[in-house]
Design a protein around this motif. Structure first.
Motif, PDB file in Angstrom:
ATOM      1  N   VAL A  92     -11.501   0.758   2.875  1.00 26.43           N
ATOM      2  CA  VAL A  92     -11.244  -0.566   2.310  1.00 26.43           C
ATOM      3  C   VAL A  92     -12.528  -1.384   2.414  1.00 26.43           C
ATOM      4  CG1 VAL A  92      -9.868  -2.684   2.454  1.00 26.43           C
ATOM      5  CG2 VAL A  92      -8.841  -0.487   3.062  1.00 26.43           C
ATOM      6  N   VAL A 113     -10.279   1.045  -1.678  1.00 26.26           N
ATOM      7  CA  VAL A 113      -9.563  -0.193  -1.990  1.00 26.26           C
ATOM      8  C   VAL A 113     -10.551  -1.355  -1.927  1.00 26.26           C
ATOM      9  CG1 VAL A 113      -7.679  -1.744  -1.330  1.00 26.26           C
ATOM     10  CG2 VAL A 113      -7.436   0.736  -1.014  1.00 26.26           C
ATOM     11  N   PHE A 162      -3.676  -1.241   3.996  1.00 28.34           N
ATOM     12  CA  PHE A 162      -4.375  -0.500   2.934  1.00 28.34           C
ATOM     13  C   PHE A 162      -5.210   0.630   3.534  1.00 28.34           C
ATOM     14  CE2 PHE A 162      -3.560  -4.081  -0.042  1.00 28.34           C
ATOM     15  CZ  PHE A 162      -3.187  -3.340  -1.152  1.00 28.34           C
ATOM     16  N   PRO A 218       0.792  -1.233   0.000  1.00 29.17           N
ATOM     17  CA  PRO A 218       0.000   0.000   0.000  1.00 29.17           C
ATOM     18  C   PRO A 218       0.824   1.284   0.000  1.00 29.17           C
ATOM     19  CG  PRO A 218      -0.975  -1.593   1.493  1.00 29.17           C
ATOM     20  CD  PRO A 218       0.347  -2.162   1.068  1.00 29.17           C
TER      21      PRO A 218
END
Length: 310
Positions: free
Chosen positions: A156, A123, A149, A102
């Motif tokens: 996410v 994400v 992430f 990431p």
């Protein structure tokens, strides 16, 4: 059903379709590669390259600058560590590929697309985020990847693969962390993304992405993250009927005539539903994007990463 009702249903469908996510372009060649270590059959560890692709999407809500999509990050990266800055002794420890990736992707995007806001970048993870040196297909805890992430980007959302195993504490952490949407139920649909500045609170949800997700694979239910074919396919159809902006699956459909491995029954279910954008993994395709007979686009993200912008 009378004529007025039929007309009303058609109008509603058109209104929903105006903001539908659709890939306009996906570059054939990667814009970059990321080096990592991968286990092959027999346990040998070899150097591998994760391809990073760029594409453009129609239909992104105003509050989302970009989407990152990836799956099956089953690799490791050795990192040198020491107890403190003053300590002289160092040692190598293995980090998951998805823990290290990431920060690199964020830096790459800052160079290539400086106008994009990382906090307005979402994400999408399609499962199998764990790896172990010397064991191909190892199962274990993917939570460090989700957290990495989330630390780099705005939010996410994702599903688990058949090799993602979490205990109660890990599952609680995913479900109670701000900006993380883990869809680990039989079938789930969530709204994600930051509403644009100044948007009225009651309108915020309408501008978010509606993301459907179904993790795991078709298989024996006594094994982790597996469902028999019938309930799995029923879940897929149930999610498609809700007309999400995109559907996350761990298991990819099989496209026999193109030599693309996967589950043919999933393809049948996708073609029986409305046109949808599907992201999946589990089996590797050399051709990352396929369009089915009903217009559904399927992106295979196995051992790949995609950056989608407007």
């Amino acid at each position: 059903m009378d004529h007025n009702c039929r007309l009303e249903c058609k109008i509603i469908y058109k209104e929903r379709g105006r903001g539908k996510l659709k890939i306009q372009q996906l570059n054939h060649d990667p814009i970059e590669h990321y080096a990592y270590l991968n286990a092959i059959p027999g346990g040998e560890v070899i150097q591998a390259q994760l391809p990073i692709y760029h594409g453009t999407l129609d239909g992104l809500p105003e509050g989302i600058d970009a989407l990152i999509v990836t799956s099956d990050l089953q690799g490791i990266e050795p990192v040198m560590e020491k107890e403190s800055d003053a300590a002289s002794d160092t040692w190598a420890t293995d980090k998951l590929l998805g823990e290290m990736l990431p920060a690199y992707i964020r830096l790459l995007m800052e160079v290539e697309w400086p106008e994009l806001d990382p906090q307005k970048t979402g994400v999408l993870l399609c499962g199998d985020m764990y790896a172990l040196r010397g064991k191909r297909g190892a199962s274990g805890n993917p939570v460090p990847v989700w957290l990495a992430f989330r630390a780099a980007f705005g939010w996410v959302a994702g599903v688990h693969g058949n090799h993602d195993i979490t205990d109660d504490a890990d599952a609680h952490r995913l479900h109670h962390s701000e900006g993380i949407h883990c869809m680990d139920g039989p079938a789930a649909i969530i709204s994600a993304g930051h509403p644009p500045d100044g948007l009225a609170p009651h309108a915020a949800k309408a501008r978010q992405l509606r993301i459907a997700g179904l993790g795991g694979i078709i298989g024996r239910p006594d094994k982790p993250n597996r469902l028999p074919a019938e309930p799995y396919l029923q879940s897929v159809l149930k999610l498609l009927k809700q007309q999400p902006d995109c559907l996350l699956l761990h298991q990819s459909p099989g496209i026999a005539e193109l030599g693309l491995r996967g589950e043919p029954l999933i393809r049948q279910a996708l073609e029986a539903g409305p046109e949808t954008l599907v992201f999946s993994g589990h089996t590797h395709w050399d051709m990352p994007l396929v369009q089915l007979s009903n217009g559904t686009q399927v992106v295979n993200a196995d051992s790949k990463l995609f950056i989608f912008t407007r």
